[in-house]
Design a protein around this motif. Structure first.
Motif, PDB file in Angstrom:
ATOM      1  N   ALA A   1       0.029   7.784   6.719  1.00  0.00           N
ATOM      2  CA  ALA A   1      -0.898   6.636   6.759  1.00  0.00           C
ATOM      3  C   ALA A   1      -2.122   6.894   5.888  1.00  0.00           C
ATOM      4  O   ALA A   1      -3.203   6.374   6.155  1.00  0.00           O
ATOM      5  CB  ALA A   1      -1.313   6.321   8.198  1.00  0.00           C
ATOM      6  N   GLY A   2      -1.946   7.733   4.856  1.00  0.00           N
ATOM      7  CA  GLY A   2      -3.035   8.010   3.924  1.00  0.00           C
ATOM      8  C   GLY A   2      -4.207   8.745   4.547  1.00  0.00           C
ATOM      9  O   GLY A   2      -5.245   8.911   3.918  1.00  0.00           O
TER      10      GLY A   2
ATOM     11  N   SER B   1       1.682   3.705   8.939  1.00  0.00           N
ATOM     12  CA  SER B   1       0.604   2.725   9.168  1.00  0.00           C
ATOM     13  C   SER B   1       1.127   1.533   9.949  1.00  0.00           C
ATOM     14  O   SER B   1       0.478   1.052  10.882  1.00  0.00           O
ATOM     15  CB  SER B   1       0.053   2.198   7.846  1.00  0.00           C
TER      16      SER B   1
ATOM     17  N   ALA C   1       0.804   8.037   1.821  1.00  0.00           N
ATOM     18  CA  ALA C   1       0.551   6.710   2.399  1.00  0.00           C
ATOM     19  C   ALA C   1       1.652   6.347   3.388  1.00  0.00           C
ATOM     20  O   ALA C   1       1.381   5.832   4.475  1.00  0.00           O
ATOM     21  CB  ALA C   1       0.480   5.665   1.295  1.00  0.00           C
TER      22      ALA C   1
ATOM     23  N   PHE D   1       0.816  -1.221   0.000  1.00  0.00           N
ATOM     24  CA  PHE D   1       0.000   0.000   0.000  1.00  0.00           C
ATOM     25  C   PHE D   1       0.851   1.274   0.000  1.00  0.00           C
ATOM     26  O   PHE D   1       0.324   2.372  -0.078  1.00  0.00           O
ATOM     27  CB  PHE D   1      -0.925   0.027   1.227  1.00  0.00           C
ATOM     28  N   MET D   2       2.171   1.117   0.111  1.00  0.00           N
ATOM     29  CA  MET D   2       3.053   2.291   0.245  1.00  0.00           C
ATOM     30  C   MET D   2       3.427   2.847  -1.127  1.00  0.00           C
ATOM     31  O   MET D   2       4.537   2.669  -1.604  1.00  0.00           O
ATOM     32  CB  MET D   2       4.326   1.927   1.034  1.00  0.00           C
TER      33      MET D   2
ATOM     34  N   SER E   1      -6.356   7.716   6.740  1.00  0.00           N
ATOM     35  CA  SER E   1      -7.478   6.825   6.447  1.00  0.00           C
ATOM     36  C   SER E   1      -7.817   5.875   7.588  1.00  0.00           C
ATOM     37  O   SER E   1      -8.631   4.984   7.417  1.00  0.00           O
ATOM     38  CB  SER E   1      -7.118   5.988   5.219  1.00  0.00           C
ATOM     39  N   LEU E   2      -7.197   6.047   8.753  1.00  0.00           N
ATOM     40  CA  LEU E   2      -7.359   5.031   9.800  1.00  0.00           C
ATOM     41  C   LEU E   2      -8.573   5.318  10.690  1.00  0.00           C
ATOM     42  O   LEU E   2      -8.917   6.472  10.927  1.00  0.00           O
ATOM     43  CB  LEU E   2      -6.088   4.957  10.659  1.00  0.00           C
TER      44      LEU E   2
END
Lengths: 583, 70
Positions: free
Chosen positions: A42-43, A190, A38, A32-33, A45-46
């Motif tokens: 961590a985008g 992430s 990202a 995903f990196m 998005s957590l």
């Protein structure tokens, strides 16, 4: 004296399986990196429960587990002031008032917020000092882990690698650094956050049986209270001084902390705690990784719930350990270090006493995990600040996103290498580390004044923020140089300006008052300089950065029970109830 | 970010818990493993960890995700 543990195959299996999972999480996130966002953010998005637990776990490092257990033995229940007074109010303030600016401004880091709100020089000062501080903290964690592993693991060997005679200390240091490097290099922020969540559960499950067993052994809470009354009177205090949190805070001489209530509330409860929880990018970064504004605001509040109960996991063992040490009928004693007990051995000694082979491996893994979460948290904060606030701002600003992703990944490698170097410096020059810690304390003391005025007074200018911050740091140093704690034997403790104008009852009191002076004078000077200098940012430019110019968040589309404001009230109420119970 | 952290958490606590649980059962009668005031601490900790791991796996709903993928 030999403090090493007798471990069985199952203990080693637990340690190996756990760290294999830690690396596996990094590996699973590798695909995903694909962008710097990202890897370094961590985008964004957590979910809130993940960032909330990581928010606490990033702070649940070596200092917290080993240090707070030691303080529990040394100062008793008053140590919980670092939680219920020194963390919870600040976390509520961060969630309700500060996160809307950090998250809403789209700043990628705390130094970048300072750039948007003030100017480049204020950001630069904060970015460089923070980057140095994270490397220092990560190195200290690494050093402490290697030292602990060397003490408790039953290996004694020398390895020859390329002419380097490696001792167990070197091997443990390199292995821990490699594990942290691998999972942060593979999965970025992430990976660090997900592993912090895993580490949080491991620490809770690994230490809870220890507390239960030790508490049963001492005769429950009532048995502990009667034992601690003996500890209090043996140290010249009234019975109850080790089990009450506020009852003896009226005067510095009546409590083991050596601090009076005003210094405690203003110094710890306001200046230091709001400065740490509200401006330290290491913890704020976790909230900034959340998926939306509501999740970002809930992050510190979700973290505050376990934070309130962590004292039962780390401070209570220290209180039990000192109570048992003072009872000749119980076969438990903390080892001596010079003329006093070695309080840093509380957790390892309790593990050795109560855990048989099996859960012992779990306890040791939890201990190592706490050190590693501190290291990884610092390394990921360092690589974000270095990449965005130093490299992109001052070295090369026209790179592609792929370029900054590569820089972020290589910065992780450099950050870990610098941490290893710091760990060896700590090993050889212990006094240098004390000195550096002091310098960072001077820099942090006035920081909250700058943020407070920046967020709540639109008239604050860049010049005012920068020079207010510098003068606050200078005032902290001068105050420290003119004062001393009682019984000080070295200049690192204060009085290095030659004249001692005041002697504090304890080093903690001196620290709290240094922070109060630095904050107050930085606040006053920032206001004066702001009134004397011209505003360069228009109201339009400050939208989303200053309270009065930012539309208020109403959360009308969210049921009241799920709103951050409601959660903040619940957290505040529980903290007050706990304070009253243990008054 | 693609990965449901509840699955690895559930897996590791189930595996380590099961390991401790079996070890606790196997060594339960040996006083060497009962130094904790007579409690079989391996057994109880293992049982709690298995329960927690299973709870996290249930919470993740991993079988639904697998079915969706197929």
């Amino acid at each position: 004296m030999d403090y090493s543990f007798s471990l069985g195959w199952i203990d080693y299996t637990i340690i190996i399986v756990y760290f294999a999972f830690v690396l596996g999480i990094g590996w699973a996130l590798k695909k995903f990196m694909k962008s710097s966002k990202a890897f370094l953010e961590a985008g964004r998005s957590l979910p809130a429960w993940v960032t909330g637990l990581a928010f606490i776990s990033a702070n649940l490092g070596a200092l917290e587990v080993i240090g707070m257990a030691a303080s529990g033995a040394k100062y008793g229940a008053t140590t919980v002031h670092f939680y219920w007074l020194g963390a919870i109010p600040a976390m509520i303030f961060l969630a309700i008032f500060m996160m809307p600016f950090y998250y809403g401004s789209k700043a990628r880091s705390v130094p970048e917020y300072l750039k948007l709100r003030f100017d480049e020089k204020t950001r630069g000062f904060n970015a460089f000092s923070f980057a140095l501080m994270t490397i220092f903290s990560s190195g200290i964690s690494m050093y402490a882990l290697a030292l602990l592993a060397q003490t408790i693991l039953p290996f004694n060997f020398t390895l020859n690698m390329l002419g380097w005679h490696m001792t167990p200390f070197d091997v443990y240091l390199i292995i821990s650094a490699l594990i942290v490097l691998l999972y942060t290099y593979l999965g970025g922020l992430s990976s660090a956050i997900y592993n912090e969540v895993l580490q949080f559960f491991l620490i809770v499950i690994g230490f809870t049986p220890l507390v239960i067993l030790a508490l049963i052994h001492i005769g429950g809470w009532e048995g502990l209270k009667s034992h601690l009354d003996v500890v209090a009177t043996a140290n010249g205090f009234q019975p109850g001084a080790w089990t009450h949190t506020w009852k003896f805070m009226g005067h510095a001489s009546t409590n083991p902390m050596g601090v009076e209530w005003f210094g405690l509330i203003m110094g710890l409860g306001f200046v230091l705690s709001f400065g740490y929880w509200g401006t330290n990018f290491l913890v704020v970064q976790r909230a900034m990784a959340a998926g939306d504004m509501t999740a970002a605001r809930k992050t510190p509040l979700i973290g505050a719930i376990p934070k309130m109960f962590i004292p039962f996991l780390v401070i209570l063992p220290g209180m039990i350990a000192i109570a048992m040490t003072m009872d000749p009928n119980i076969a438990f004693s903390l080892p001596m270090k010079g003329n006093s007990y070695n309080y840093d051995t509380v957790i390892p000694m309790l593990l050795r006493t109560y855990y048989p082979v099996g859960v012992l491996g779990l306890g040791i893994t939890a201990l190592f995990a706490s050190f590693m979460s501190g290291m990884a948290g610092n390394v990921t904060a360092f690589n974000t600040v270095w990449t965005y606030d130093i490299y992109q701002s001052y070295i090369y600003s026209k790179g592609s996103d792929e370029h900054y992703l590569k820089v972020g990944q290589w910065t992780t490698v450099v950050g870990v290498l610098l941490s290893i170097l710091t760990a060896y410096v700590a090993r050889v020059f212990n006094n240098v580390m004390d000195f550096l810690q002091l310098i960072f304390a001077f820099i942090n003391a006035p920081l909250f004044a700058t943020f407070l005025l920046g967020m709540f007074w639109k008239r604050t200018t860049g010049h005012a923020a920068f020079f207010g911050l510098l003068s606050g740091t200078l005032i902290a140093a001068i105050h420290h140089g003119l004062t001393q704690p009682a019984g000080a034997t070295s200049l690192v403790k204060g009085g290095w300006l030659g004249t001692v104008v005041h002697t504090y009852p304890s080093q903690m009191a001196q620290n709290f008052w240094t922070a109060i002076f630095a904050f107050s004078l930085a606040l006053i000077l920032t206001v004066i300089i702001a009134l004397l200098t011209k505003r360069k940012k228009t109201d339009e430019e400050l939208k989303g950065l200053v309270y009065s110019l930012t539309p208020k968040i109403t959360n009308k589309d969210i049921p009241w029970i799920k709103r951050p404001d409601f959660l903040a009230i619940v957290v505040g109420a529980v903290a007050i109830i706990l304070t009253i119970i243990f008054w | 970010m693609g990965l449901d952290i509840k699955i690895p958490i559930g897996l590791i606590f189930s595996i380590l818990g099961l390991l401790l649980l079996i070890f606790g059962l196997a060594t339960g009668s040996d006083p060497m493993y009962q130094k904790s005031l007579g409690f079989n601490v391996n057994l109880w900790t293992g049982a709690f960890m298995v329960a927690f791991g299973a709870f996290m796996l249930l919470l993740s709903g991993f079988w639904k995700k697998k079915a969706e993928k197929q």
